[in-house]
Enzyme design. Structure first.
Site, mmCIF file in Angstrom:
data_model
loop_
_atom_site.group_PDB
_atom_site.id
_atom_site.type_symbol
_atom_site.label_atom_id
_atom_site.label_comp_id
_atom_site.label_asym_id
_atom_site.label_seq_id
_atom_site.Cartn_x
_atom_site.Cartn_y
_atom_site.Cartn_z
ATOM 1 N N ASP A 100 5.445 0.804 3.096
ATOM 2 C CA ASP A 100 4.899 1.103 1.776
ATOM 3 C C ASP A 100 5.862 2.000 0.996
ATOM 4 O O ASP A 100 6.265 3.067 1.461
ATOM 5 C CB ASP A 100 3.550 1.812 1.948
ATOM 6 C CG ASP A 100 2.813 1.995 0.636
ATOM 7 O OD1 ASP A 100 2.407 0.981 0.053
ATOM 8 O OD2 ASP A 100 2.664 3.161 0.202
ATOM 9 N N GLU A 131 8.373 -2.872 0.831
ATOM 10 C CA GLU A 131 7.520 -3.048 -0.347
ATOM 11 C C GLU A 131 8.062 -2.112 -1.430
ATOM 12 O O GLU A 131 7.588 -1.009 -1.627
ATOM 13 C CB GLU A 131 6.063 -2.719 -0.011
ATOM 14 C CG GLU A 131 5.090 -3.045 -1.134
ATOM 15 C CD GLU A 131 4.536 -1.815 -1.847
ATOM 16 O OE1 GLU A 131 3.710 -1.994 -2.751
ATOM 17 O OE2 GLU A 131 4.929 -0.682 -1.516
#
Length: 689
Positions: free
Chosen positions: A384, A413
């Protein structure tokens, strides 16, 4: 420069060799170099390469590219996971020099007397080659040598056998004055690093029960989520990505739709990690125990699914690290710990880590956490927001983990600036999210994919039409055909793609003023009745299963470097192909970007890119409808978004019998003598809120 001959501009090389180039087991990796020499003597080039076991692989000779450009090319196919080493060698090729010279002299009318020295040079070269060629070919070499020495034969009889050795001595050359270029690295991953189909769901929503009068909501568990695994597997996915499964903070917990005030029963965001029950190495008690998680991973594996976990290096205010290691966070002027911000957005429920106050301590703990989950059977991590952490930290962490287990993969990401996205890929991330979602015209998509192919030596894209954070306006307003269109583009342009649960149900209602879902699953339970949706014809699951089946069955779709775009005269349509040179498998796709209007177009195909001559006719078989058509370089297509917004063709080679396939419906229209296509059964999925 080192050595007798210049060797320059070697590829694949990433950042001047600072980082390894990337490949997967079995991938054809193009190697090229610029090499040249003085004068007219022939130059040869080859690649020498070592596997992770230190064993040299077979001699691989390079071929010249465009005449006069001194560019040399070859492909290598690594066969094991790990770090490979390669170098380009350049050498003087006396046989090829002799072959070129004596052929020209004979053509100019020179005789045996004038060519006495050339004949003797031929004997010398063939004698040097005697120990280089396979034993089975040595009699040919001996016969050619004897012929060159035999003055009683005609000139053509003396030279003919030696000239016929060109192919043999190309593969087994006499090499003189060998120069070796610099050594470079290629890191080779397992196949899934490049070719994968991802599906994301929240385990807490699978089997969840929403609150009713007098009854509180009840979270799903790993046990209830296990019941969803066959449905995911039936759609053909092979990676199941789970958002964070850790305890969720209670301090500053967000409510539905990112509201600042949460009720007593609100579940909060899984990305607000950590509470009194534990942190990044703990499991949310509502989901089950560590043993339950192991059972879920095992059940997924039985369905052919590999579980990917979220690695989100951030903490809720009540994460154990906050009290145990306050130095791992940033303290503001008033003494409070800074929460995450992306102005004007505020994330009051999240504290970002500070990687500079105690870098050794943070690194050791994060490595411990990652290896803990590797020990639990997790070999894929979706990371993330890696662009908000130091790049050198990721470089260190990824290769420390791979040193323990080289099969571990990392997906970045990072929807951020191109330099950062490419930098993260260079330092070690296995795959990268991309700007795919925001490329909404054929011209934009073609240009962007060309950029990605150019970066294929180190960056592997993963195309997602939606995520829990992203519901693009094309899906909000494009109707069911747009869901098909974006799935075709994601699944067939990129070797890796993924989708977030609910896509197959055409979920499209956005929070006003935002590019994300209303009643976002990030902040609340969202159970879905999958069986009812399929029974009512409101599911895209069969179509998704077909796309993934086509991907699985066609090796051409397992790669990125082979993407070729073809011209089509309608700017609303995109035409591309992929071809596997090993098997000859070729897939040709024509896709509309218009989800409302019928579009016609005329193709002008790059026939050599399809493995064909410009004048060839060939059969295309539509994998979506079962129909087959006779095509050539120029063809007419008709795409109706409500019937069939794309054609996904596999090619039949000339002379190969056409499969006994029939279209599911009669053709809607047929083009003229240049060929044509048809459309399939109308999708009756309803557009519902």
């Amino acid at each position: 420069m080192s050595g007798r001959f210049p060797i320059e501009d070697v590829s694949p090389v990433v950042s001047c060799g600072r980082y390894p180039a990337r490949a997967v087991v079995g991938e054809l990796v193009p190697v090229s170099a610029l090499a040249y020499r003085e004068g007219h003597d022939a130059l040869g080039c080859n690649v020498v390469w070592l596997g992770p076991d230190g064993r040299a692989r077979p001699f691989t000779r390079m071929r010249p590219g465009e005449p006069g450009q001194d560019r040399w090319h070859v492909t290598i196919a690594p066969d094991a996971v790990g770090e490979w080493l390669f170098a380009v060698e350049a050498f003087s090729d006396p046989y090829l020099t002799w072959h070129n010279a004596i052929t020209k002299k004979i053509a100019a009318g020179q005789g045996a007397v004038e060519l006495a020295n050339d004949l003797a040079e031929g004997v010398r070269v063939l004698s040097a080659a005697a120990e280089l060629v396979p034993k089975a070919d040595r009699p040919r070499l001996d016969q050619a040598t004897q012929a060159l020495r035999d003055a009683d034969r005609s000139l053509s009889e003396r030279t003919g056998p030696a000239l016929e050795l060109a192919d043999l001595l190309w593969e087994h050359p006499v090499r003189e004055l060998v120069a070796t270029g610099e050594e470079y690295r290629i890191w080779v991953d397992r196949e899934r690093a490049l070719f994968s189909a991802w599906y994301e769901f929240f385990p807490r929503s699978e089997g969840a029960v929403l609150a009713t009068d007098g009854e509180p909501a009840r979270s799903g568990t790993f046990a209830t989520a296990t019941q969803r695994l066959p449905g995911v597997a039936a759609m053909g996915f092979d990676v199941l990505y789970l958002p964070p499964i850790h305890p969720i903070g209670r301090v500053n917990r967000k409510g539905p739709n990112n509201s600042l005030v949460a009720g007593p029963d609100d579940v909060g965001s899984p990305w607000a990690i950590g509470a009194e029950e534990g942190g990044h190495d703990a499991i949310h008690p509502d989901l089950g125990t560590a043993e339950d998680f192991r059972g879920f991973v095992a059940a997924a594996a039985q369905q052919g699914l590999e579980v990917a976990m979220d690695l989100a290096l951030q903490c809720a205010p009540d994460h154990p690290w906050v009290t145990e290691h306050p130095e791992w966070f940033t303290t503001r002027a008033d003494g409070s710990i800074a929460y995450a911000e992306n102005p004007p957005k505020k994330y009051q429920d999240i504290y970002p880590l500070n990687f500079d106050n105690d870098p050794d301590g943070v690194r050791a703990e994060v490595l411990r956490v990652v290896l803990h989950w590797v020990g639990e059977g997790v070999k894929i991590f979706r990371v993330d927001n890696p662009h908000t952490k130091p790049v050198d930290f990721w470089h260190w962490l990824i290769w420390e983990v791979k040193r323990v287990d080289p099969d571990v993969l990392f997906l970045a990401e990072a929807f951020t600036r191109p330099a950062m996205m490419h930098g993260l890929a260079k330092v070690g991330f296995t795959q990268s999210y991309t700007y795919f979602t925001w490329r909404t015209s054929p011209a934009e998509m073609r240009e962007y994919c060309a950029e990605l192919v150019a970066a294929a030596d180190y960056m592997r894209p993963n195309f997602w039409p939606n995520t829990p954070d992203i519901l693009h306006e094309t899906l909000q307003h494009g109707g069911p055909p747009m869901f098909k269109i974006r799935a075709v583009l994601a699944a067939l342009l990129s070797p890796s793609w993924g989708m977030y649960a609910g896509y197959e149900l055409f979920e499209h209602v956005a929070r006003p003023g935002a590019e994300e879902y209303l009643d976002n699953e990030k902040y609340q339970l969202r159970p879905r009745d999958w069986a009812d949706a399929e029974a009512q014809g409101r599911s895209l699951a069969p179509f998704i299963a077909t796309l993934n089946r086509v991907r699985r069955d066609n090796p051409a779709l397992h790669r990125l470097r082979n993407l070729v775009f073809h011209d089509i005269d309608n700017p609303a349509l995109l035409c591309w192909s992929k071809r596997d040179p090993t098997t000859g498998n070729t897939v040709l796709v024509v896709c509309s970007f218009d989800s409302h209007t019928v579009q016609w177009g005329n193709t002008t195909l790059d026939m050599p890119a399809l493995g064909l001559d410009w004048h060839d006719r060939f059969t295309v078989h539509d994998e979506l409808t079962g129909a087959s058509y006779d095509w050539g370089q120029r063809n007419t297509v008709r795409l109706d978004p409500y019937l069939q917004p794309a054609h996904v063709f596999t090619l039949r080679r000339p002379g190969v019998p056409e499969p006994d396939a029939r279209a599911t419906t009669p053709p809607v229209s047929t083009a003229g003598p240049q060929g044509g296509t048809a459309s399939a059964t109308k999708d009756d999925a309803r557009w519902t809120s």
